[in-house]
Design an enzyme around this catalytic site. Sequence first.
Site, PDB file in Angstrom:
ATOM      1  N   ASP A  39       0.817  -1.217   0.000  1.00 36.15           N
ATOM      2  CA  ASP A  39       0.000   0.000   0.000  1.00 36.15           C
ATOM      3  C   ASP A  39       0.849   1.265   0.000  1.00 36.15           C
ATOM      4  OD1 ASP A  39       0.921  -0.641   2.564  1.00 36.15           O
ATOM      5  OD2 ASP A  39      -0.686   0.459   3.547  1.00 36.15           O
ATOM      6  N   LYS A 152      -6.852  -0.677   6.316  1.00 36.21           N
ATOM      7  CA  LYS A 152      -5.767  -0.363   7.237  1.00 36.21           C
ATOM      8  C   LYS A 152      -5.683   1.138   7.439  1.00 36.21           C
ATOM      9  CE  LYS A 152      -1.650   0.706   6.651  1.00 36.21           C
ATOM     10  NZ  LYS A 152      -0.221   0.922   6.298  1.00 36.21           N
ATOM     11  N   GLU A 193      -3.750   0.155  13.474  1.00 36.37           N
ATOM     12  CA  GLU A 193      -2.288   0.256  13.473  1.00 36.37           C
ATOM     13  C   GLU A 193      -1.802   1.459  14.289  1.00 36.37           C
ATOM     14  OE1 GLU A 193       1.587   0.553  10.451  1.00 36.37           O
ATOM     15  OE2 GLU A 193      -0.434   0.425   9.610  1.00 36.37           O
ATOM     16  N   GLU A 195       1.374   2.692  15.538  1.00 33.61           N
ATOM     17  CA  GLU A 195       2.809   2.410  15.455  1.00 33.61           C
ATOM     18  C   GLU A 195       3.615   3.313  16.375  1.00 33.61           C
ATOM     19  OE1 GLU A 195       6.604   2.079  12.372  1.00 33.61           O
ATOM     20  OE2 GLU A 195       4.652   2.689  11.591  1.00 33.61           O
ATOM     21  N   LYS A 235      -2.381  -4.200  14.216  1.00 30.67           N
ATOM     22  CA  LYS A 235      -1.086  -4.139  13.534  1.00 30.67           C
ATOM     23  C   LYS A 235      -0.169  -3.221  14.347  1.00 30.67           C
ATOM     24  CE  LYS A 235       1.353  -3.155   9.233  1.00 30.67           C
ATOM     25  NZ  LYS A 235       1.284  -2.947   7.772  1.00 30.67           N
ATOM     26  N   SER A 308       2.537  -8.374   8.816  1.00 26.64           N
ATOM     27  CA  SER A 308       1.994  -7.498   7.777  1.00 26.64           C
ATOM     28  C   SER A 308       3.169  -6.635   7.334  1.00 26.64           C
ATOM     29  CB  SER A 308       0.848  -6.634   8.318  1.00 26.64           C
ATOM     30  OG  SER A 308       0.378  -5.743   7.313  1.00 26.64           O
ATOM     31  N   TYR A 372       4.510   7.897   5.516  1.00 24.60           N
ATOM     32  CA  TYR A 372       4.238   7.624   4.099  1.00 24.60           C
ATOM     33  C   TYR A 372       2.799   7.952   3.754  1.00 24.60           C
ATOM     34  CZ  TYR A 372       2.277   3.239   5.924  1.00 24.60           C
ATOM     35  OH  TYR A 372       1.540   2.292   6.610  1.00 24.60           O
TER      36      TYR A 372
END
Length: 372
Positions: A39, A152, A193, A195, A235, A308, A372
């Site tokens: 992605d 996601k 997710e 992170e 995730k 993932s 990103y």
Amino acid sequence: MATLVSTDASGWLSEQARKELVETARAIVAPGKGLLAADESTGTMGKRFANIGVENTEENRRRYRQLLFTCDKSMTASISGVILFHETLYQKTDNGTPFVKLLNDMGIVPGIKVDKGVVQLAGTNGETTTQGMDDLGKRCKQYYDDGARFAKWRCVLKIGEHTPSPVAILENANVLARYASTCQQNGLVPIVEPEVLPDGTHDLARCQRVTEKVLAAVYKALSDHHVFLEGTLLKPNMVTPGMDCPKRSSYTPEDIAAATVTALQRHLPVAVPGVTFLSGGQSEEEASRNLNAINQHTGKRPWALTFSYGRALQASTLEAYKGQQSLVKAGQDAFLKRARVNGLAASGKYIVDGTVAAGAASQSLHVDNHMY
């Protein structure tokens, strides 16, 4: 006296909707399988292509994703689903087959990245939140109609002297919860997710403390928003020392596994079917060895613990491919090797193999402040 009203998280979803969400989530974390994160945004693909001297055009991006998706069917033994970028969801192979159909025909579940990137959180020390909520319901419905079955959304938190701040943790937890609820309303399994970036000098214990704080906030928010946990996946980052930690090389995969599993034991409800770890800038080999150690850890692990991976599945592939059509097969072979390794690691059965642990597989994939 006020009357208590039932707030059963699944009450607002039909039985059929709950069943479909559960089936999709479980398929993604089937034994020995994980996700290919394909992605990457247009800008991120430009950086990846620059390393191999390839121009960042839509056609070159399509050809590269085609390389990944047209590998030998043996990839289905270790790849359960693919996270796609918006552009990629609507692309086709050279013979006109839509990528979504190609994946479905192999039994691989198509998913979609739905966040629109991070933005600065005003009044904080460079912290961020993630945008994309305004039209999310409309987009999720369209993506479901166009073949996606999971989504996601990435939020990012940084470890520093005074970060992550309580406001950043709370804001990102609530954004993830709103996203998850919106996805489920439109038939998509939300991959949550949060992170915690590996940037910094922090040690393993500090990363574990922060990761636990973040997970606690996220699952409080998911509960408050009545998200159906059985139809979600997590995730997260693995618990690792900072990339610039003076003691980084002294930590073993077993140390990382113990810290990671302990954090999950303390804050991840058993209703969640599985965890699909992000690689977080680890080398391909490091990500595989740490995942393997996590699945060999002797503590309680009531969830599927799998991968993932984006960079940690594709670095060797890109190096072998070099953007040359004559090297497509070499790129596919490299991808299949890493997919097989991670499938084994997701079962705790990976035995280090020098033929797949050398070259690009051993190189750090860390990008400072990765957005990103």
